[in-house]
Design a protein around this motif. Structure first.
Motif, PDB file in Angstrom:
ATOM      1  N   UNK A 114       0.107   0.627   9.033  1.00 44.97           N
ATOM      2  CA  UNK A 114       0.630  -0.794   7.687  1.00 44.97           C
ATOM      3  C   UNK A 114       1.527  -1.031   6.929  1.00 44.97           C
ATOM      4  N   UNK A 115       2.470   0.905   7.411  1.00 41.83           N
ATOM      5  CA  UNK A 115       3.673   0.151   7.562  1.00 41.83           C
ATOM      6  C   UNK A 115       4.779  -1.558   8.237  1.00 41.83           C
ATOM      7  N   UNK A 116       4.480  -1.250   9.554  1.00 45.30           N
ATOM      8  CA  UNK A 116       5.193  -2.624   9.839  1.00 45.30           C
ATOM      9  C   UNK A 116       4.413  -3.881   9.197  1.00 45.30           C
ATOM     10  N   UNK A 117       3.368  -3.510   9.563  1.00 46.38           N
ATOM     11  CA  UNK A 117       2.467  -4.881   9.583  1.00 46.38           C
ATOM     12  C   UNK A 117       3.270  -5.485   7.738  1.00 46.38           C
ATOM     13  N   UNK A 118       2.720  -4.215   6.648  1.00 43.58           N
ATOM     14  CA  UNK A 118       3.349  -4.949   5.023  1.00 43.58           C
ATOM     15  C   UNK A 118       4.253  -4.917   5.632  1.00 43.58           C
ATOM     16  N   UNK A 119       5.464  -5.110   6.016  1.00 36.20           N
ATOM     17  CA  UNK A 119       7.068  -5.826   6.599  1.00 36.20           C
ATOM     18  C   UNK A 119       6.870  -6.643   6.386  1.00 36.20           C
TER      19      UNK A 119
ATOM     20  N   UNK B 161       5.508  -9.109   4.246  1.00 39.28           N
ATOM     21  CA  UNK B 161       6.810  -9.479   2.931  1.00 39.28           C
ATOM     22  C   UNK B 161       7.510 -10.286   3.379  1.00 39.28           C
ATOM     23  N   UNK B 162       8.334 -10.354   4.577  1.00 39.62           N
ATOM     24  CA  UNK B 162       9.509 -10.951   5.267  1.00 39.62           C
ATOM     25  C   UNK B 162       9.040 -12.954   5.301  1.00 39.62           C
ATOM     26  N   UNK B 163       7.290 -12.462   5.830  1.00 35.26           N
ATOM     27  CA  UNK B 163       6.693 -13.282   6.190  1.00 35.26           C
ATOM     28  C   UNK B 163       6.828 -14.380   4.378  1.00 35.26           C
ATOM     29  N   UNK B 164       6.534 -14.396   3.708  1.00 36.19           N
ATOM     30  CA  UNK B 164       5.919 -14.625   2.265  1.00 36.19           C
ATOM     31  C   UNK B 164       7.534 -14.426   1.092  1.00 36.19           C
ATOM     32  N   UNK B 165       8.559 -14.358   1.802  1.00 43.44           N
ATOM     33  CA  UNK B 165       9.865 -13.769   1.120  1.00 43.44           C
ATOM     34  C   UNK B 165       9.832 -13.028  -0.134  1.00 43.44           C
TER      35      UNK B 165
END
Length: 303
Positions: free
Chosen positions: A49-54, A57-61
């Protein structure tokens, strides 16, 4: 609700990855590790979840201090966390007192090393509370609530992020009969057993109580404009619950035991009603005044 759907897909992908990898990781561990497949699924899912969440978050701004509601000077942020800690203790103290007074929980016998136990409990509770409060508030009230808030507004963001927060506490892989060495589908069967237990509704009282916790924290996040107070409140609740569980026991034979949930022996029907009352008072404007808003230019100056 696109944002919530993306976070649900993230959760599903991480759980499936953890369940799929757990048997192979267990095979690679030394035989004396003493672990089972179901114990590895959640840690592996969190690593995934750590890299996927990052990336999400970048994708959603939402990557950055301002989108995650942390755009305060450090001194002001720490002050907000401290205020939240005191507020959290003030909120949970009456609940703990009611559980002890009603007989739902009874004080545990004092051990010979009482002071050592108190020292360990307080220290571990403080560290665990701050860590859990920081991580969970950044994710649930920072990322999930923030994404839904900019998409649908406060009401849907509070309801959806709080349900997500509450349900996630009960997604726990269950121990199932496994072969030796473990087979490729053992993790998936363990995960399926955990999801089936969630669907049974055995912990409905604790689920509703945690949903009320999420709603209250979402309201705090909305009113204050930053996560500082939320982090402090969450940390105080984790600390107080750990202290209560270490220094008292549930009397399951007492009629008042219906007030507590079997999830952790604390949050149950009494907590649900108590938090609902606090929510009504807060919505009526008698609590949680606005303040330390990150949109105030003075709050953005680094200290």
């Amino acid at each position: 609700m696109k944002a919530l759907g993306l976070f649900l897909l993230l959760l599903a992908a991480c759980l499936l990855a953890g369940a799929g990898a757990a048997p192979w990781v267990l095979r690679a561990l030394p035989e004396g590790a003493g672990l089972e497949v179901h114990q590895l699924i959640t840690p592996l899912a969190k690593l995934c979840a750590l890299p996927l969440t990052l990336l999400l978050l970048i994708r959603l701004g939402l990557w950055g201090r301002r989108p995650l509601a942390l755009a305060l000077g450090w001194r002001l942020l720490l002050r907000e966390i401290g205020r939240g800690w005191l507020l959290g203790l003030a909120i949970i103290a009456p609940l703990a007192a009611l559980l002890l007074w009603s007989g739902a929980r009874t004080p545990a016998p004092w051990p010979s090393d009482l002071w050592a136990l108190l020292w360990r409990t307080v220290l571990i509770g403080l560290l665990a509370g701050l860590l859990v409060g920081l991580v969970e508030e950044l994710f649930f009230r920072g990322a999930v609530y923030g994404a839904m808030r900019q998409e649908r507004g406060f009401v849907w963001a509070a309801i959806g992020s709080s349900l997500y927060y509450a349900a996630l506490h009960f997604i726990a892989p269950r121990r199932v009969p496994t072969a030796c060495p473990p087979q490729w589908d053992d993790g998936l069967r363990s995960l399926g057993a955990g999801l089936y237990r969630l669907a049974e509704g055995a912990h409905l009282d604790s689920l509703l109580a945690l949903w009320m916790v999420g709603l209250l924290l979402a309201l705090v996040r909305e009113r204050r404009g930053n996560l500082g107070l939320c982090i402090g409140m969450h940390a105080a609740w984790v600390f107080a619950i750990r202290l209560l569980r270490d220094l008292s026991n549930v009397d399951w034979n007492a009629p008042a035991s219906l007030l507590v949930g079997r999830h952790d022996g604390v949050v149950g029907w009494l907590a649900t009603g108590y938090l609902a009352l606090l929510m009504l008072l807060a919505l009526a404007g008698r609590a949680l005044p606005r303040g330390a808003n990150q949109d105030d230019p003075r709050a953005l100056n680094p200290v």
